[in-house]
Design a protein around this motif. Structure first.
Motif, mmCIF file in Angstrom:
data_model
loop_
_atom_site.group_PDB
_atom_site.id
_atom_site.type_symbol
_atom_site.label_atom_id
_atom_site.label_comp_id
_atom_site.label_asym_id
_atom_site.label_seq_id
_atom_site.Cartn_x
_atom_site.Cartn_y
_atom_site.Cartn_z
ATOM 1 N N ILE A 1 -2.256 -1.983 -4.280
ATOM 2 C CA ILE A 1 -1.277 -2.172 -3.200
ATOM 3 C C ILE A 1 0.144 -1.900 -3.679
ATOM 4 O O ILE A 1 0.872 -1.090 -3.094
ATOM 5 N N LEU A 2 0.552 -2.563 -4.748
ATOM 6 C CA LEU A 2 1.925 -2.397 -5.233
ATOM 7 C C LEU A 2 2.131 -1.033 -5.886
ATOM 8 O O LEU A 2 3.247 -0.507 -5.892
ATOM 9 N N GLY A 3 1.054 -0.459 -6.406
ATOM 10 C CA GLY A 3 1.162 0.843 -7.059
ATOM 11 C C GLY A 3 1.462 1.983 -6.116
ATOM 12 O O GLY A 3 1.873 3.066 -6.535
ATOM 13 N N LEU A 4 1.269 1.780 -4.812
ATOM 14 C CA LEU A 4 1.561 2.815 -3.827
ATOM 15 C C LEU A 4 2.994 2.751 -3.307
ATOM 16 O O LEU A 4 3.410 3.601 -2.517
ATOM 17 N N ARG A 5 3.730 1.733 -3.722
ATOM 18 C CA ARG A 5 5.066 1.507 -3.147
ATOM 19 C C ARG A 5 5.968 2.735 -3.288
ATOM 20 O O ARG A 5 6.602 3.164 -2.313
ATOM 21 N N GLU A 6 6.061 3.296 -4.465
ATOM 22 C CA GLU A 6 6.984 4.413 -4.703
ATOM 23 C C GLU A 6 6.614 5.614 -3.837
ATOM 24 O O GLU A 6 7.482 6.265 -3.246
ATOM 25 N N PHE A 7 5.324 5.912 -3.742
ATOM 26 C CA PHE A 7 4.859 7.024 -2.910
ATOM 27 C C PHE A 7 5.208 6.778 -1.451
ATOM 28 O O PHE A 7 5.692 7.685 -0.747
ATOM 29 N N ALA A 8 4.953 5.567 -0.970
ATOM 30 C CA ALA A 8 5.214 5.236 0.434
ATOM 31 C C ALA A 8 6.693 5.362 0.767
ATOM 32 O O ALA A 8 7.066 5.913 1.818
#
Length: 374
Positions: free
Chosen positions: A79-86
């Motif tokens: 979940i948190l690992g997608l933050r930058e992409f999002a």
């Protein structure tokens, strides 16, 4: 003798798994990162064999398996690992459900406080989401969908196949918390539309402290995760730190045993469940969660409090009235509350869970003990 019936909280380690863990701790104790001698090479070999065994459960490639400490860490990385992409792609919308484990809800809440928009899907009184609600919630800017497979409290099985179909032409990443199903319930998780799968070893006869995050590629492109902490770059930089080789080896063996036996384990467990349900009908018990995993039964008896039941069952059966991960909070279950159940039913809710190792559930004794409280 008290019979252990809280397998959804944790399971015993299978003897052959424990033997392998011991061997890897005492005899073959090399560091998988040491490439200059045979001890390190042997450790690396054990890790890669385990990686393949984990991948085989869901038809993934072993290069798509990242070892973690368990499903909580896997959920956080997913979940948190997608933050930058999002943020970079202006796709800051997340869809999840109100009945997720706290290990999903808390990192989602963290992102929500930092500008993400979150849609929390309702569950009906059977513990299931409405697929039409899910379809209506999808947006162009939806980056992540996080929906558990089997609920830890009710055993309700979410329609993951239908979710995958709804996402067939959508780019959102689908994350499935499979802590309660991986290795035990051999359905749905092999769907190639599932991008991220969180796994916890101690839920199916491996040691505590080991798990995995499976990251399926789309073609040749892996999910765009970044690490949430940093170190030596192990596990492709996503989960740095010295690999726990003994736990990983044991985890891998548990996966191999599960893949061979899951169908038989399900059938045995379904028989235990059917017998308990039939016995409890004499108490007018109300069953919670449908359709549900063969490994668990959540029920309540009108007029009976769950705390009183657990006290009365001491010496008979070790059961639960909620998630072991939040049992110290003494607050009503957020899962059952979100399902719209009455306060009385929630207060009376008892979770009984077992495994293929359970030879019998003392249904008559459980029923008799509850009768004394009426």
């Amino acid at each position: 003798m008290t019979i252990y019936l809280d397998y959804n909280a944790t399971t015993p380690v299978l003897p052959e798994v424990a033997d392998l863990v011991y061997k890897m701790m005492v005899d073959e104790f090399g560091n998988a990162g040491s490439r200059t001698h045979e001890f390190g090479v042997a450790a690396k070999r054990a890790v890669e064999l385990a990686r393949e065994r984990v991948a085989n459960i869901v038809g993934a490639d072993k290069t798509e398996v990242i070892f973690t400490s368990g499903a909580t860490e896997s959920n956080n990385i997913a979940i948190l690992g997608l933050r930058e992409f999002a943020e970079a792609n202006d796709k800051k919308h997340i869809i999840t459900t109100k009945i997720e484990h706290k290990a999903v809800l808390e990192p989602v809440k963290y992102l929500q406080k930092r500008g993400f928009d979150v849609t929390y899907l309702n569950a009906d009184q059977g513990g299931l989401i409405d697929i039409n609600d899910f379809k209506a919630a999808l947006r162009d800017e939806t980056c992540l969908v996080s929906i558990m497979h089997v609920n830890n409290e009710t055993g309700s099985i979410q329609p993951i196949g239908e979710v995958c179909q709804a996402l067939a032409s959508h780019e959102a990443y689908l994350h499935v918390d499979a802590a309660q199903s991986f290795g035990k319930y051999p359905y749905d998780l092999d769907n190639p539309r599932i991008d991220l799968i969180s796994v916890s070893g101690h839920k199916f006869y491996a040691p505590k402290g080991i798990g995995a995050l499976i990251l399926r590629r789309r073609g040749f492109i892996k999910p765009p995760l970044i690490p949430i902490y940093f170190g030596g770059g192990q596990e492709k930089g996503l989960r740095p730190g010295t690999l726990a080789v003994p736990l990983i080896a044991g985890f891998g063996l548990a996966c191999e045993l599960a893949q061979k036996n899951a169908q038989k384990w399900c059938e045995h467990s379904a028989g235990l469940k059917a017998n308990l349900m039939e016995t409890l009908k004499a108490l007018n018990a109300e069953f919670i969660g449908n359709p549900a995993s063969p490994y668990v039964l959540n029920f309540s008896v009108p007029g009976v409090n769950s705390e009183a039941v657990m006290v009365r069952l001491k010496g008979i059966a070790a059961v639960s009235n909620g998630s072991a991960c939040t049992s110290n909070s003494y607050t009503p279950s957020h899962v059952l509350s979100s399902m719209g159940l009455s306060k009385e039913k929630i207060a009376g809710s008892i979770r009984v869970s077992w495994s293929h190792l359970t030879t019998t559930v003392p249904s008559e004794d459980i029923c008799s003990a509850i009768k004394e409280l009426l």
